[in-house]
Design an enzyme around this catalytic site. Structure first.
Site, PDB file in Angstrom:
ATOM      1  N   CYS A  85      -5.472 -27.877 -20.391  1.00  0.00           N
ATOM      2  CA  CYS A  85      -5.674 -29.313 -20.661  1.00  0.00           C
ATOM      3  C   CYS A  85      -4.641 -29.889 -21.630  1.00  0.00           C
ATOM      4  O   CYS A  85      -4.440 -31.101 -21.659  1.00  0.00           O
ATOM      5  CB  CYS A  85      -7.032 -29.563 -21.265  1.00  0.00           C
TER       6      CYS A  85
HETATM    7  O1  KQY Z   1      -9.915 -30.724 -19.047  1.00  0.00           O
HETATM    8  C1  KQY Z   1      -8.975 -31.334 -19.468  1.00  0.00           C
HETATM    9  N1  KQY Z   1      -7.908 -31.422 -18.701  1.00  0.00           N
HETATM   10  C2  KQY Z   1      -8.977 -32.167 -20.716  1.00  0.00           C
HETATM   11  C3  KQY Z   1     -10.101 -32.061 -21.649  1.00  0.00           C
HETATM   12  C4  KQY Z   1     -10.210 -33.332 -22.448  1.00  0.00           C
HETATM   13  C5  KQY Z   1     -11.269 -33.315 -23.483  1.00  0.00           C
HETATM   14  C6  KQY Z   1     -11.277 -34.550 -24.309  1.00  0.00           C
HETATM   15  N2  KQY Z   1     -12.013 -34.431 -25.513  1.00  0.00           N
END
Ligand code: KQY
Length: 366
Positions: free
Chosen positions: A356
């Site tokens: 992420c």
């Molecule tokens: O899963 C993702 N690509 C991003 C996670 C974002 C979390 C925001 N607090």
């Protein structure tokens, strides 16, 4: 000068390559907000330094940071990592950065999805998100790559491609009323075909239990090579995650990819249920309009949230009871890459993990 194109990648002969194809580099952002990251984000900053340092062994890394944090980021990050001033609302480069696409000549362009902080005013995680929504465009300017501005709200973590015409997504996220409520499943598929250059969309149901992104696929399952998928798995039937993973497993057994292949699905063990401690929760400054971090809340921990680099795999270390088993499995799944584990609980506390917070730039023609 980079241009904003009024066509679509598919119309121009572009598609999104898989993460396991060669990269020119990787982009990240610096975590700063005290209402998401405990203790004014300092422990998270150390974790991000660990991730950037690990990836930099394999490929060039650039980290975007606000003017206010430039000095500290430059001090903590190793000299091999490039640091550039780049405003943002939080640090999820996978979701706010561009999704890069290539053509047969290996020209590279980027898709700039509309971003609404994972749900806008209907369940989104913070307000405002205007600086996040500018990140992809700014990265494309720095990379000197032309840009497609998508027609839909989407995030890079909501999709995984095999680079051969298939995309993997979840219904929980892509069909969520807080993303593109005016579009039905077929219309969403049409947009994915147009902006990712794919022909086949494989729909999973829900993402990892309590994932605050509304079930991003990048926390649950990913392609590890064409025709093969790693799926987050628990055998514990009393864990709500079991039914979610089982549903994904069954759908994947029935699926056929763009090349007509049945998929080989590898179960990657998940950590045991993890939750935020009272001490960790107390370190987050609560703020109206930003997702609360109450003590005891279950975290969406998953070893699937790794990053595939040139010659390497950078995986999150989440729990000493399960890290070794997950690392051993990843080593078997990626025999030609070096698997590097990085302590990542602090990233998990912010709601995501290594995949992420990273965004690969495919190798291409300059
Ligand atoms: O899963 C993702 N690509 C991003 C996670 C974002 C979390 C925001 N607090």
């Amino acid at each position: 000068m980079t241009q904003t194109l009024s066509t679509t990648p598919a119309a121009d002969g572009f598609w999104m390559p898989a993460e396991y194809e060669p990269h020119a580099g990787c982009w990240m952002l610096w975590p700063e907000r005290a209402d998401n990251w405990r203790e004014a984000a300092r422990p998270a900053q150390f974790a991000f330094v660990g991730v950037a340092t690990a990836i930099a062994q394999f490929e060039p890394v650039t980290v975007g940071v606000s003017a206010a944090h430039y000095e500290i980021a430059r001090t903590f990050l190793p000299p091999s990592v490039r640091v550039v001033e780049l405003a943002h609302d939080d640090s999820w480069m996978r979701d706010v950065g561009p999704t890069f696409v290539v053509n047969k000549r290996r020209d590279v362009r980027g898709v700039d999805w509309h971003f609404n902080a994972w749900g806008g005013l209907n369940g989104g995680l913070y307000f405002p998100w205007d600086q996040d929504d500018l990140v992809a465009r700014k990265v494309l300017e720095v990379e000197n790559r032309d840009r497609y501005r998508s027609a839909i709200i989407n995030e890079g973590g909501a999709l995984h491609v095999d680079g051969e015409g298939t995309v993997l997504v979840t219904e929980e996220c892509l069909l969520n009323a807080n993303r593109n409520p005016h579009l039905n499943r077929e219309q969403i598929e049409e947009q994915l075909r147009a902006y990712l250059g794919v022909s086949t969309v494989i729909w999973l149901g829900k993402g990892v239990f309590n994932d605050e992104t509304d079930g991003h696929v990048d926390n649950l399952a990913c392609f590890i090579r064409p025709g093969e998928i790693a799926l987050g798995w628990t055998d514990n039937k009393r864990d709500v995650q079991h039914a979610i993973s089982l549903d994904a497993w069954e759908r994947l057994q029935d699926a056929v990819d763009a090349r007509g292949r049945k998929l080989k699905v590898h179960k990657l063990p998940m950590p045991r249920p993890l939750s935020i401690s009272a001490k960790e929760a107390a370190g987050v400054v609560s703020r109206e309009g930003t997702k609360a971090r109450p003590a005891g809340e279950r975290l969406a921990g998953s070893y699937v949230n790794f990053y595939i680099a040139n010659g390497g795999v950078v995986m999150p270390l989440l729990d000493p009871r399960t890290d070794k088993e997950a690392a051993a499995k990843l080593k078997r799944l990626f025999p030609d890459r070096r698997v590097v584990g990085v302590p990542a609980r602090e990233v998990l506390l912010g709601g995501g993990n290594i995949h992420c917070i990273t965004q690969q730039v495919p190798a291409g023609k300059h």
